[in-house]
Write an enzyme that holds these catalytic residues in place. Structure first.
Site, PDB file in Angstrom:
ATOM      1  N   GLU A   1      -1.113  -5.302   8.807  1.00  0.00           N
ATOM      2  CA  GLU A   1      -0.322  -4.571   9.807  1.00  0.00           C
ATOM      3  C   GLU A   1      -0.943  -4.694  11.196  1.00  0.00           C
ATOM      4  O   GLU A   1      -2.155  -4.591  11.347  1.00  0.00           O
ATOM      5  CB  GLU A   1      -0.272  -3.078   9.441  1.00  0.00           C
ATOM      6  CG  GLU A   1       0.518  -2.799   8.183  1.00  0.00           C
ATOM      7  CD  GLU A   1       0.661  -1.308   7.899  1.00  0.00           C
ATOM      8  OE1 GLU A   1       0.328  -0.475   8.760  1.00  0.00           O
ATOM      9  OE2 GLU A   1       1.125  -0.989   6.783  1.00  0.00           O
TER      10      GLU A   1
ATOM     11  N   ASP B   1       0.839  -1.205   0.000  1.00  0.00           N
ATOM     12  CA  ASP B   1       0.000   0.000   0.000  1.00  0.00           C
ATOM     13  C   ASP B   1       0.873   1.254   0.000  1.00  0.00           C
ATOM     14  O   ASP B   1       0.365   2.374  -0.030  1.00  0.00           O
ATOM     15  CB  ASP B   1      -1.013  -0.017   1.152  1.00  0.00           C
ATOM     16  CG  ASP B   1      -0.347  -0.083   2.513  1.00  0.00           C
ATOM     17  OD1 ASP B   1       0.898  -0.109   2.582  1.00  0.00           O
ATOM     18  OD2 ASP B   1      -1.091  -0.105   3.520  1.00  0.00           O
ATOM     19  N   SER B   2       2.211   1.063  -0.023  1.00  0.00           N
ATOM     20  CA  SER B   2       3.119   2.187  -0.274  1.00  0.00           C
ATOM     21  C   SER B   2       2.772   2.832  -1.611  1.00  0.00           C
ATOM     22  O   SER B   2       3.184   3.950  -1.896  1.00  0.00           O
ATOM     23  CB  SER B   2       4.575   1.714  -0.289  1.00  0.00           C
ATOM     24  OG  SER B   2       4.734   0.577  -1.108  1.00  0.00           O
TER      25      SER B   2
ATOM     26  N   GLU C   1       9.426  -3.336  10.068  1.00  0.00           N
ATOM     27  CA  GLU C   1       9.718  -2.041   9.452  1.00  0.00           C
ATOM     28  C   GLU C   1      10.296  -1.076  10.488  1.00  0.00           C
ATOM     29  O   GLU C   1       9.695  -0.853  11.553  1.00  0.00           O
ATOM     30  CB  GLU C   1       8.435  -1.452   8.843  1.00  0.00           C
ATOM     31  CG  GLU C   1       8.680  -0.097   8.204  1.00  0.00           C
ATOM     32  CD  GLU C   1       7.582   0.379   7.271  1.00  0.00           C
ATOM     33  OE1 GLU C   1       6.572  -0.333   7.112  1.00  0.00           O
ATOM     34  OE2 GLU C   1       7.744   1.471   6.699  1.00  0.00           O
TER      35      GLU C   1
ATOM     36  N   ASP D   1      -0.868  -6.337   0.099  1.00  0.00           N
ATOM     37  CA  ASP D   1      -1.253  -5.646   1.335  1.00  0.00           C
ATOM     38  C   ASP D   1      -2.762  -5.504   1.422  1.00  0.00           C
ATOM     39  O   ASP D   1      -3.416  -5.135   0.437  1.00  0.00           O
ATOM     40  CB  ASP D   1      -0.679  -4.213   1.324  1.00  0.00           C
ATOM     41  CG  ASP D   1       0.595  -4.096   2.146  1.00  0.00           C
ATOM     42  OD1 ASP D   1       0.870  -4.992   2.970  1.00  0.00           O
ATOM     43  OD2 ASP D   1       1.314  -3.100   1.955  1.00  0.00           O
TER      44      ASP D   1
HETATM   45  O1  KIV Z   1       3.576  -1.081   1.570  1.00  0.00           O
HETATM   46  C1  KIV Z   1       4.771  -1.380   1.494  1.00  0.00           C
HETATM   47  O2  KIV Z   1       5.434  -1.219   0.475  1.00  0.00           O
HETATM   48  C2  KIV Z   1       5.412  -1.939   2.679  1.00  0.00           C
HETATM   49  C3  KIV Z   1       6.864  -1.642   2.839  1.00  0.00           C
HETATM   50  C4  KIV Z   1       7.246  -1.626   4.260  1.00  0.00           C
HETATM   51  C5  KIV Z   1       7.731  -2.560   2.080  1.00  0.00           C
HETATM   52  O3  KIV Z   1       4.785  -2.566   3.474  1.00  0.00           O
END
Ligand code: KIV
Length: 272
Positions: A119, A48-49, A187, A87
């Site tokens: 998360e 989700d980055s 992270e 994600d």
């Molecule tokens: O969303 C993302 O790219 C992540 C990073 C910490 C790799 O979770």
């Protein structure tokens, strides 16, 4: 094709068992997925980055379920054989266990992902993860800095710097492992804390900004390739510096168009 791909979760665990480090990169579209597919990277994360690096938003929070599915589907088409983790976006696994499973199943069915990443490790999330794993969905945990909660966490800060915070990270990691996670992303965790967590877990850890002693590493595609000339934080490394060559290519193209050097006869079509 599907059968071939099914070897990847065990390939991942085998790498860990053999002590080989796992490499993971994020990806958000078909074109880059095709390139990563030709590389030796072990796993792709549709992170989700993308809220930040693709959509240009301030955080990952605005990413929606439909958007992650749209991007993950493209990535899967470009890299049909890679182990693909997607994600679950903020708010798509928090209202009830049933809604979380429904959203998770939607991602799995519509993207052909191999696993999901969630998360956090609150008691409710541990319940959600347990039920997902019982439903046959491989889950990767994500601990340390959890960007979906960046507003309540008070910013993008290194975690585990005090003994209290290191103890909380250990508790979180053990609960996520007990809930059935096949791996844990760490992270921005203080390097020695990440090392200790890795040695205390039987599942692999994949770190970002968490030192060299995790079972593997993950980086954001734009950081690996140096696509953002204005962003190079300490925890990333540019393996290519593509921003300038890309800008130069656009400038060269524009100059050629302006002076009539493109298209040339070799780029044009004429009647015989
Ligand atoms: O969303 C993302 O790219 C992540 C990073 C910490 C790799 O979770």
């Amino acid at each position: 094709m599907a059968q071939k791909r099914l070897k990847y979760p065990s390939h991942w665990l085998q790498a860990h068992a053999e002590g080989r480090k796992i490499s993971m990169a994020t990806c958000y579209d078909f074109a880059f997925a095709r390139l990563i597919a030709r590389s030796s990277v072990d796993a792709i994360l549709v992170g989700d980055s993308m809220g930040m690096v693709v959509q240009g938003k301030r955080s990952t929070v605005p990413v929606t379920l439909d958007q992650i599915i749209y991007h993950a589907e493209m990535v899967r088409r470009g890299a049909p054989e890679k182990f693909l983790i997607v994600d679950m976006p903020a708010g798509t696994y928090h209202s009830s266990v049933e809604a979380a499973i429904e959203n998770a199943m939607r991602i799995m069915k519509e993207t052909d992902a191999d696993a999901l990443k969630l998360e956090g490790s609150t008691p409710f999330l541990i319940q959600v993860i347990t039920r997902m794993v019982e439903s046959g969905i491989p889950v990767m945990g994500h601990s340390g800095l959890t960007p979906q909660s960046v507003l309540t966490a008070g910013g993008f800060r290194v975690q585990g710097k005090t003994s209290d915070s290191a103890a909380l990270l250990k508790e979180a990691a053990l609960s996520l492992q007990a809930a059935g996670c096949f791996g844990l992303l760490l992270e921005l965790v203080e390097a020695n804390v990440a090392k200790n967590l890795t040695s205390q877990l039987s599942i692999p850890t994949v770190g970002i900004g968490s030192g060299a002693d995790t079972s593997g590493q993950v980086l954001v595609l734009h950081d690996i390739l140096g696509l953002d000339p204005d962003f190079s934080p300490r925890h990333t490394k540019k393996y290519a510096d593509l921003a300038d060559p890309i800008i130069q290519a656009f400038d060269q193209y524009t100059q050629d168009v302006q002076k009539g050097a493109f298209p040339g006869p070799e780029n044009s079509f004429y009647a015989e």
